[in-house]
Design a protein around this motif. Sequence first.
Motif, PDB file in Angstrom:
ATOM      1  N   PHE A  48      -3.088 -86.786  14.289  1.00 39.14           N
ATOM      2  CA  PHE A  48      -4.416 -86.231  14.044  1.00 39.14           C
ATOM      3  C   PHE A  48      -5.177 -87.098  13.039  1.00 39.14           C
ATOM      4  CE2 PHE A  48      -7.421 -83.372  11.909  1.00 39.14           C
ATOM      5  CZ  PHE A  48      -8.069 -82.824  13.008  1.00 39.14           C
ATOM      6  N   VAL A  49      -4.482 -87.531  11.984  1.00 48.13           N
ATOM      7  CA  VAL A  49      -5.097 -88.420  10.988  1.00 48.13           C
ATOM      8  C   VAL A  49      -5.532 -89.728  11.653  1.00 48.13           C
ATOM      9  CG1 VAL A  49      -4.661 -89.812   8.918  1.00 48.13           C
ATOM     10  CG2 VAL A  49      -3.837 -87.454   9.029  1.00 48.13           C
ATOM     11  N   LEU A  50      -4.674 -90.261  12.522  1.00 45.32           N
ATOM     12  CA  LEU A  50      -4.995 -91.500  13.247  1.00 45.32           C
ATOM     13  C   LEU A  50      -6.222 -91.299  14.134  1.00 45.32           C
ATOM     14  CD1 LEU A  50      -4.245 -94.391  14.200  1.00 45.32           C
ATOM     15  CD2 LEU A  50      -2.779 -93.319  15.923  1.00 45.32           C
ATOM     16  N   LEU A  51      -6.298 -90.154  14.801  1.00 41.07           N
ATOM     17  CA  LEU A  51      -7.429 -89.854  15.684  1.00 41.07           C
ATOM     18  C   LEU A  51      -8.733 -89.828  14.902  1.00 41.07           C
ATOM     19  CD1 LEU A  51      -8.424 -89.028  18.506  1.00 41.07           C
ATOM     20  CD2 LEU A  51      -7.981 -86.653  17.889  1.00 41.07           C
ATOM     21  N   ILE A  52      -8.693 -89.223  13.714  1.00 38.86           N
ATOM     22  CA  ILE A  52      -9.894 -89.189  12.865  1.00 38.86           C
ATOM     23  C   ILE A  52     -10.313 -90.613  12.492  1.00 38.86           C
ATOM     24  CG2 ILE A  52     -10.798 -88.515  10.597  1.00 38.86           C
ATOM     25  CD1 ILE A  52      -9.010 -86.043  10.731  1.00 38.86           C
ATOM     26  N   ALA A  53      -9.324 -91.434  12.129  1.00 40.64           N
ATOM     27  CA  ALA A  53      -9.614 -92.821  11.741  1.00 40.64           C
ATOM     28  C   ALA A  53     -10.261 -93.587  12.891  1.00 40.64           C
ATOM     29  CB  ALA A  53      -8.324 -93.516  11.299  1.00 40.64           C
ATOM     30  N   VAL A  54      -9.729 -93.410  14.095  1.00 38.66           N
ATOM     31  CA  VAL A  54     -10.256 -94.119  15.275  1.00 38.66           C
ATOM     32  C   VAL A  54     -11.690 -93.677  15.579  1.00 38.66           C
ATOM     33  CG1 VAL A  54      -9.998 -94.429  17.764  1.00 38.66           C
ATOM     34  CG2 VAL A  54      -7.987 -94.518  16.288  1.00 38.66           C
ATOM     35  N   VAL A  55     -11.951 -92.374  15.494  1.00 41.81           N
ATOM     36  CA  VAL A  55     -13.294 -91.848  15.756  1.00 41.81           C
ATOM     37  C   VAL A  55     -14.292 -92.400  14.741  1.00 41.81           C
ATOM     38  CG1 VAL A  55     -14.731 -89.768  15.739  1.00 41.81           C
ATOM     39  CG2 VAL A  55     -12.500 -89.740  16.884  1.00 41.81           C
ATOM     40  N   VAL A  56     -13.900 -92.403  13.471  1.00 47.24           N
ATOM     41  CA  VAL A  56     -14.781 -92.920  12.413  1.00 47.24           C
ATOM     42  C   VAL A  56     -15.056 -94.411  12.627  1.00 47.24           C
ATOM     43  CG1 VAL A  56     -14.982 -93.394   9.938  1.00 47.24           C
ATOM     44  CG2 VAL A  56     -14.075 -91.204  10.714  1.00 47.24           C
ATOM     45  N   VAL A  57     -13.998 -95.156  12.968  1.00 45.08           N
ATOM     46  CA  VAL A  57     -14.153 -96.596  13.205  1.00 45.08           C
ATOM     47  C   VAL A  57     -15.093 -96.846  14.389  1.00 45.08           C
ATOM     48  CG1 VAL A  57     -12.956 -98.690  13.977  1.00 45.08           C
ATOM     49  CG2 VAL A  57     -11.952 -97.261  12.195  1.00 45.08           C
ATOM     50  N   ILE A 112       0.179 -79.481   8.755  1.00 44.94           N
ATOM     51  CA  ILE A 112      -0.904 -79.219   7.800  1.00 44.94           C
ATOM     52  C   ILE A 112      -0.742 -80.084   6.548  1.00 44.94           C
ATOM     53  CG2 ILE A 112      -1.866 -77.492   6.221  1.00 44.94           C
ATOM     54  CD1 ILE A 112      -1.363 -75.416   8.412  1.00 44.94           C
ATOM     55  N   ILE A 113       0.484 -80.190   6.066  1.00 44.53           N
ATOM     56  CA  ILE A 113       0.746 -81.022   4.884  1.00 44.53           C
ATOM     57  C   ILE A 113       0.406 -82.486   5.174  1.00 44.53           C
ATOM     58  CG2 ILE A 113       2.582 -81.957   3.405  1.00 44.53           C
ATOM     59  CD1 ILE A 113       3.922 -79.193   3.569  1.00 44.53           C
ATOM     60  N   ALA A 114       0.776 -82.970   6.358  1.00 44.15           N
ATOM     61  CA  ALA A 114       0.488 -84.356   6.737  1.00 44.15           C
ATOM     62  C   ALA A 114      -1.010 -84.605   6.830  1.00 44.15           C
ATOM     63  CB  ALA A 114       1.164 -84.680   8.070  1.00 44.15           C
ATOM     64  N   ILE A 115      -1.732 -83.653   7.413  1.00 49.09           N
ATOM     65  CA  ILE A 115      -3.193 -83.789   7.553  1.00 49.09           C
ATOM     66  C   ILE A 115      -3.873 -83.712   6.189  1.00 49.09           C
ATOM     67  CG2 ILE A 115      -5.277 -82.704   8.482  1.00 49.09           C
ATOM     68  CD1 ILE A 115      -3.503 -81.769  10.865  1.00 49.09           C
ATOM     69  N   ALA A 116      -3.431 -82.746   5.368  1.00 43.18           N
ATOM     70  CA  ALA A 116      -4.022 -82.575   4.038  1.00 43.18           C
ATOM     71  C   ALA A 116      -3.809 -83.811   3.167  1.00 43.18           C
ATOM     72  CB  ALA A 116      -3.419 -81.343   3.355  1.00 43.18           C
ATOM     73  N   LEU A 122      -6.605 -92.450   5.539  1.00 43.81           N
ATOM     74  CA  LEU A 122      -7.920 -92.722   6.123  1.00 43.81           C
ATOM     75  C   LEU A 122      -8.657 -93.796   5.328  1.00 43.81           C
ATOM     76  CD1 LEU A 122      -9.130 -89.085   6.963  1.00 43.81           C
ATOM     77  CD2 LEU A 122      -8.435 -90.861   8.578  1.00 43.81           C
ATOM     78  N   ALA A 123      -8.568 -93.706   4.003  1.00 43.41           N
ATOM     79  CA  ALA A 123      -9.259 -94.673   3.139  1.00 43.41           C
ATOM     80  C   ALA A 123      -8.694 -96.078   3.294  1.00 43.41           C
ATOM     81  CB  ALA A 123      -9.169 -94.232   1.682  1.00 43.41           C
ATOM     82  N   ILE A 124      -7.451 -96.176   3.751  1.00 41.27           N
ATOM     83  CA  ILE A 124      -6.823 -97.490   3.957  1.00 41.27           C
ATOM     84  C   ILE A 124      -6.995 -97.969   5.390  1.00 41.27           C
ATOM     85  CG2 ILE A 124      -4.670 -98.806   3.870  1.00 41.27           C
ATOM     86  CD1 ILE A 124      -5.665 -97.915   1.133  1.00 41.27           C
ATOM     87  N   PHE A 125      -6.715 -97.096   6.350  1.00 40.11           N
ATOM     88  CA  PHE A 125      -6.711 -97.499   7.760  1.00 40.11           C
ATOM     89  C   PHE A 125      -8.103 -97.746   8.333  1.00 40.11           C
ATOM     90  CE2 PHE A 125      -2.401 -95.447   7.865  1.00 40.11           C
ATOM     91  CZ  PHE A 125      -1.715 -96.597   8.206  1.00 40.11           C
ATOM     92  N   ILE A 126      -9.089 -96.954   7.901  1.00 44.65           N
ATOM     93  CA  ILE A 126     -10.442 -97.153   8.433  1.00 44.65           C
ATOM     94  C   ILE A 126     -10.975 -98.544   8.097  1.00 44.65           C
ATOM     95  CG2 ILE A 126     -12.855 -96.400   8.239  1.00 44.65           C
ATOM     96  CD1 ILE A 126     -11.790 -93.510   8.071  1.00 44.65           C
ATOM     97  N   PRO A 127     -10.922 -98.981   6.827  1.00 37.84           N
ATOM     98  CA  PRO A 127     -11.367-100.359   6.539  1.00 37.84           C
ATOM     99  C   PRO A 127     -10.541-101.399   7.287  1.00 37.84           C
ATOM    100  CG  PRO A 127     -11.205 -99.085   4.520  1.00 37.84           C
ATOM    101  CD  PRO A 127     -10.568 -98.259   5.592  1.00 37.84           C
ATOM    102  N   TYR A 128      -9.227-101.158   7.386  1.00 39.09           N
ATOM    103  CA  TYR A 128      -8.364-102.131   8.075  1.00 39.09           C
ATOM    104  C   TYR A 128      -8.724-102.235   9.547  1.00 39.09           C
ATOM    105  CZ  TYR A 128      -4.245-104.188  10.250  1.00 39.09           C
ATOM    106  OH  TYR A 128      -3.412-104.978  11.005  1.00 39.09           O
ATOM    107  N   PHE A 129      -8.930-101.099  10.210  1.00 36.00           N
ATOM    108  CA  PHE A 129      -9.265-101.097  11.635  1.00 36.00           C
ATOM    109  C   PHE A 129     -10.603-101.777  11.910  1.00 36.00           C
ATOM    110  CE2 PHE A 129      -6.534 -97.176  13.005  1.00 36.00           C
ATOM    111  CZ  PHE A 129      -5.402 -97.972  12.886  1.00 36.00           C
ATOM    112  N   THR A 130     -11.543-101.658  10.960  1.00 34.19           N
ATOM    113  CA  THR A 130     -12.856-102.279  11.165  1.00 34.19           C
ATOM    114  C   THR A 130     -12.770-103.804  11.165  1.00 34.19           C
ATOM    115  OG1 THR A 130     -13.360-102.188   8.783  1.00 34.19           O
ATOM    116  CG2 THR A 130     -14.117-100.351  10.142  1.00 34.19           C
ATOM    117  N   SER A 131     -11.671-104.337  10.629  1.00 35.12           N
ATOM    118  CA  SER A 131     -11.509-105.798  10.585  1.00 35.12           C
ATOM    119  C   SER A 131     -10.824-106.341  11.833  1.00 35.12           C
ATOM    120  CB  SER A 131     -10.708-106.208   9.339  1.00 35.12           C
ATOM    121  OG  SER A 131      -9.348-105.805   9.455  1.00 35.12           O
TER     122      SER A 131
END
Length: 202
Positions: A48-57, A112-116, A122-131
């Motif tokens: 779920f965290v990965l999905l959020i990162a991909v959508v944001v990217v 829930i703990i993993a998502i929370a 997200l702060a690490i993967f989103i910038p990385y994915f944009t590169s």
Amino acid sequence: MATVITMIITFIATGMDEMLILIVLFAHARNHKQIRQVYIGQQIGMTFVLLIAVVVVYWISFITEEWTGLLGFLPIIIGVMELFERDDEDEESSTALQKTAIFSNLTVRVAIIAIAGGAEELAIFIPYFTSLNVREVLIAILTFILLVPIWSAICHILGSVKQIYTFVGRFQRFIIPMIFIGIGVKVLLESDAIETLLDLFL
């Protein structure tokens, strides 16, 4: 291959902060069914965290690369904060368990703990994915999905070998922030974000 290696290092770096929580969750699992629920919950939560990162990217991709590269400051800031952060992982793990105690299903609690706890990821993967280009992002996503159960298994094993966890914890306080800062610098340099920022003031 470079994408896979970088993704593995990044995944481990972001996963270190949540390691103790995952170890405690495995320790609370009383039988094979509950152990399986921890694995499944962690996979669901991290996916779920990965999905959020991909959508944001995806949405960020409509912005020019020079500006998206400024996201590289996020991992750098987190890295610097990690260097000066107080070590209170035991308290965090117990708090996480208490907050999700209302859920009887262990799979739901772990997810829930993993998502929370996914804000840092997200702060690490989103910038990385944009590169990365599209092919590299797909490779990174596949690597991420495969690493989740492997990381869970490592935490499961470490839960029974306290000496190993203590040894790892002794060095993670300095190594992990350096990795975060390195990722941020990589994103900034590959996107020419610094040059674009300087052009605004020079």
